[in-house]
Design a protein around this motif. Structure first.
Motif, PDB file in Angstrom:
ATOM      1  N   ASN A  91     -18.384  42.294  62.126  1.00  0.00           N
ATOM      2  CA  ASN A  91     -17.503  41.280  61.513  1.00  0.00           C
ATOM      3  C   ASN A  91     -16.442  41.932  60.641  1.00  0.00           C
ATOM      4  N   ASN A  92     -15.926  43.067  61.091  1.00  0.00           N
ATOM      5  CA  ASN A  92     -14.989  43.848  60.294  1.00  0.00           C
ATOM      6  C   ASN A  92     -13.572  43.593  60.786  1.00  0.00           C
ATOM      7  N   ARG A  93     -12.795  42.885  59.990  1.00  0.00           N
ATOM      8  CA  ARG A  93     -11.442  42.521  60.404  1.00  0.00           C
ATOM      9  C   ARG A  93     -10.487  43.713  60.345  1.00  0.00           C
ATOM     10  N   SER A  94     -10.818  44.736  59.587  1.00  0.00           N
ATOM     11  CA  SER A  94      -9.985  45.941  59.579  1.00  0.00           C
ATOM     12  C   SER A  94     -10.052  46.640  60.937  1.00  0.00           C
ATOM     13  N   PHE A  95     -11.245  46.758  61.497  1.00  0.00           N
ATOM     14  CA  PHE A  95     -11.390  47.325  62.829  1.00  0.00           C
ATOM     15  C   PHE A  95     -10.672  46.469  63.857  1.00  0.00           C
ATOM     16  N   LEU A  96     -10.766  45.167  63.710  1.00  0.00           N
ATOM     17  CA  LEU A  96     -10.139  44.269  64.682  1.00  0.00           C
ATOM     18  C   LEU A  96      -8.616  44.330  64.596  1.00  0.00           C
ATOM     19  N   ALA A  97      -8.072  44.629  63.411  1.00  0.00           N
ATOM     20  CA  ALA A  97      -6.624  44.812  63.298  1.00  0.00           C
ATOM     21  C   ALA A  97      -6.181  46.049  64.078  1.00  0.00           C
ATOM     22  N   VAL A  98      -6.941  47.155  63.941  1.00  0.00           N
ATOM     23  CA  VAL A  98      -6.650  48.363  64.717  1.00  0.00           C
ATOM     24  C   VAL A  98      -6.840  48.087  66.203  1.00  0.00           C
ATOM     25  N   TYR A  99      -7.840  47.301  66.528  1.00  0.00           N
ATOM     26  CA  TYR A  99      -8.113  46.911  67.916  1.00  0.00           C
ATOM     27  C   TYR A  99      -6.908  46.198  68.526  1.00  0.00           C
ATOM     28  N   ASN A 100      -6.326  45.266  67.782  1.00  0.00           N
ATOM     29  CA  ASN A 100      -5.134  44.556  68.274  1.00  0.00           C
ATOM     30  C   ASN A 100      -3.962  45.503  68.510  1.00  0.00           C
ATOM     31  N   LEU A 101      -3.777  46.453  67.608  1.00  0.00           N
ATOM     32  CA  LEU A 101      -2.687  47.415  67.755  1.00  0.00           C
ATOM     33  C   LEU A 101      -2.882  48.269  69.006  1.00  0.00           C
ATOM     34  N   PHE A 102      -4.081  48.787  69.198  1.00  0.00           N
ATOM     35  CA  PHE A 102      -4.344  49.664  70.336  1.00  0.00           C
ATOM     36  C   PHE A 102      -4.320  48.915  71.662  1.00  0.00           C
ATOM     37  N   LEU A 103      -4.539  47.611  71.638  1.00  0.00           N
ATOM     38  CA  LEU A 103      -4.415  46.840  72.878  1.00  0.00           C
ATOM     39  C   LEU A 103      -2.983  46.891  73.407  1.00  0.00           C
ATOM     40  N   TRP A 104      -2.006  46.846  72.511  1.00  0.00           N
ATOM     41  CA  TRP A 104      -0.603  46.954  72.937  1.00  0.00           C
ATOM     42  C   TRP A 104      -0.291  48.351  73.453  1.00  0.00           C
ATOM     43  N   VAL A 105      -0.832  49.362  72.787  1.00  0.00           N
ATOM     44  CA  VAL A 105      -0.623  50.738  73.256  1.00  0.00           C
ATOM     45  C   VAL A 105      -1.230  50.930  74.640  1.00  0.00           C
ATOM     46  N   THR A 106      -2.434  50.413  74.837  1.00  0.00           N
ATOM     47  CA  THR A 106      -3.091  50.507  76.144  1.00  0.00           C
ATOM     48  C   THR A 106      -2.286  49.802  77.215  1.00  0.00           C
ATOM     49  N   PHE A 107      -1.746  48.638  76.882  1.00  0.00           N
ATOM     50  CA  PHE A 107      -0.957  47.878  77.861  1.00  0.00           C
ATOM     51  C   PHE A 107       0.275  48.666  78.303  1.00  0.00           C
ATOM     52  N   ALA A 108       0.963  49.279  77.349  1.00  0.00           N
ATOM     53  CA  ALA A 108       2.173  50.036  77.687  1.00  0.00           C
ATOM     54  C   ALA A 108       1.846  51.219  78.597  1.00  0.00           C
ATOM     55  N   ILE A 109       0.789  51.959  78.259  1.00  0.00           N
ATOM     56  CA  ILE A 109       0.438  53.135  79.060  1.00  0.00           C
ATOM     57  C   ILE A 109      -0.152  52.713  80.403  1.00  0.00           C
ATOM     58  N   LEU A 110      -0.848  51.583  80.434  1.00  0.00           N
ATOM     59  CA  LEU A 110      -1.449  51.113  81.681  1.00  0.00           C
ATOM     60  C   LEU A 110      -0.390  50.710  82.698  1.00  0.00           C
ATOM     61  N   MET A 111       0.710  50.161  82.224  1.00  0.00           N
ATOM     62  CA  MET A 111       1.759  49.734  83.144  1.00  0.00           C
ATOM     63  C   MET A 111       2.574  50.908  83.697  1.00  0.00           C
ATOM     64  N   ALA A 112       2.555  52.036  83.018  1.00  0.00           N
ATOM     65  CA  ALA A 112       3.376  53.180  83.431  1.00  0.00           C
ATOM     66  C   ALA A 112       3.035  53.695  84.824  1.00  0.00           C
ATOM     67  N   PRO A 113       1.758  53.973  85.173  1.00  0.00           N
ATOM     68  CA  PRO A 113       1.481  54.453  86.536  1.00  0.00           C
ATOM     69  C   PRO A 113       1.786  53.412  87.603  1.00  0.00           C
ATOM     70  N   GLY A 114       1.612  52.134  87.273  1.00  0.00           N
ATOM     71  CA  GLY A 114       1.965  51.085  88.233  1.00  0.00           C
ATOM     72  C   GLY A 114       3.452  51.070  88.520  1.00  0.00           C
TER      73      GLY A 114
END
Length: 355
Positions: A157-180
């Protein structure tokens, strides 16, 4: 943190500083009347706007639910923790992270099996599609790391971790679309010309040899044109040229590659939306509480507040009015304070308690 006297810093806060909209009980009473229970249900202790309702506990105790994000009772984390009912937001975030973990883990396994040459024709992918393979491996690795951060935030129930989680989801999305994007661009715009240039300039003798051995061909158009000599590829070899076989293989591979990536794109966007909407609702309380820990109410600080408040009432409206106001407040359990600021002996035995 507290002062040197051991008293909470919240003694500087007086009840008059709370707005009328927070102290208003009308909405809560209507809600209780609709439920038919005739009274208020006591929610989790600690804070939030609910802490200002009548009858709500404003002073957290040891082992309180979600106290500063983690229940740190004696004996360490998770020991003697109360098992709480998960909110629908937390369940939604849980299943979204399960999906993220699943496809990133599968993607990482596929990439590792390709790097270790487990698949049939994996050498062709490592030689002919090296940029796409590197970026794909990086994307699924970051995605799996992101999902681990998400599990930490969800289970603690740690919202600090979840804030970092939200940020890294965008980073993952950008890198995931690159090979496609790279696979689609190579497949759709003059693939034959790009393969011609790659065979002549980029592959080298070792790369050509691997493709020739796996596709059972020799040379590009024939054994006499840009061929790497081997036991099966020589001047009099009857094997066909590699251009057609390599072109068909690349066309099939790149089509599957960008199709998988673009199918995962809306799924990943959905996970981002779920994370943004649900991260602050992993418990029934929004945020960590009413105020920082150093300023939360305690029994002693509440007694001091009531002492100051009663003294102000006595100065402005007289001792009788002060007695009436304090008497109407249905408080029990706080320590008895000696109201030095009041001249009335009757005010010195007033008991005030937990709001």
């Amino acid at each position: 943190m507290s002062s040197s006297s051991g008293m909470s810093l919240s003694v500087n806060y007086l009840p008059t500083k709370f707005s009328n909209s927070m102290l208003n009980q009308g909405t809560a009473r209507r809600r209780a009347r609709k439920k038919g229970d005739g009274g208020m249900k006591v929610a989790k202790m600690g804070g939030g706007v609910d802490a200002f309702r009548s009858g709500e506990a404003r002073m957290p105790v040891e082992g309180d639910d979600d106290y500063d994000g983690v229940n740190l009772t004696q004996g360490g984390w998770f020991k003697n923790m109360k098992y709480m009912k998960w909110t629908k937001f937390k369940w939604t975030l849980f299943f979204a992270n399960v999906i993220l973990t699943t496809y990133t883990l599968i993607g990482l396994i596929v990439c590792l099996l390709t790097w270790f040459n487990i698949w049939d024709k994996a050498d062709i992918i490592r030689v002919g599609n090296h940029p796409e393979l590197v970026i794909s491996t990086l994307a699924v690795s970051i995605g799996l790391f992101t999902s681990i951060i998400g599990w930490a935030g969800i289970l603690l129930n740690n919202r600090s971790f979840l804030a970092v989680y939200n940020l890294f989801l965008w980073v993952t999305f950008a890198i995931l679309m690159a090979p496609g994007y790279l696979a689609y661009k190579r497949h759709s715009f003059n693939l034959e010309g790009k393969i011609n240039a790659q065979w002549s300039r980029d592959l080298g003798a070792d790369g050509r040899l691997k493709i020739q051995n796996l596709l059972q061909c020799c040379g590009y158009f024939s054994p006499f044109i840009e061929a790497t000599v081997s036991q099966t590829c020589y001047a009099r070899s009857v094997l066909p040229g590699c251009k057609l076989h390599y072109l068909l293989f690349e066309r099939m591979l790149l089509r599957k590659w960008y199709t998988v990536v673009f199918v995962l794109a809306p799924v990943h966007v959905g996970i981002i939306i779920v994370a943004l909407l649900c991260s602050n609702h992993v418990t029934y309380r929004f945020g960590k509480g009413m105020m920082p820990k150093a300023y939360r109410l305690s029994a002693n600080s509440m007694a001091v507040i009531m002492d100051q408040y009663t003294s102000q009432l006595a100065e402005h409206y007289g001792h009788d009015v002060a007695m009436e106001v304090v008497g109407k407040a249905q408080f029990e359990g706080l320590p008895v304070m000696d109201y030095a600021g009041s001249n009335s002996p009757s005010l010195r035995k007033v008991e005030v308690s937990q709001m």
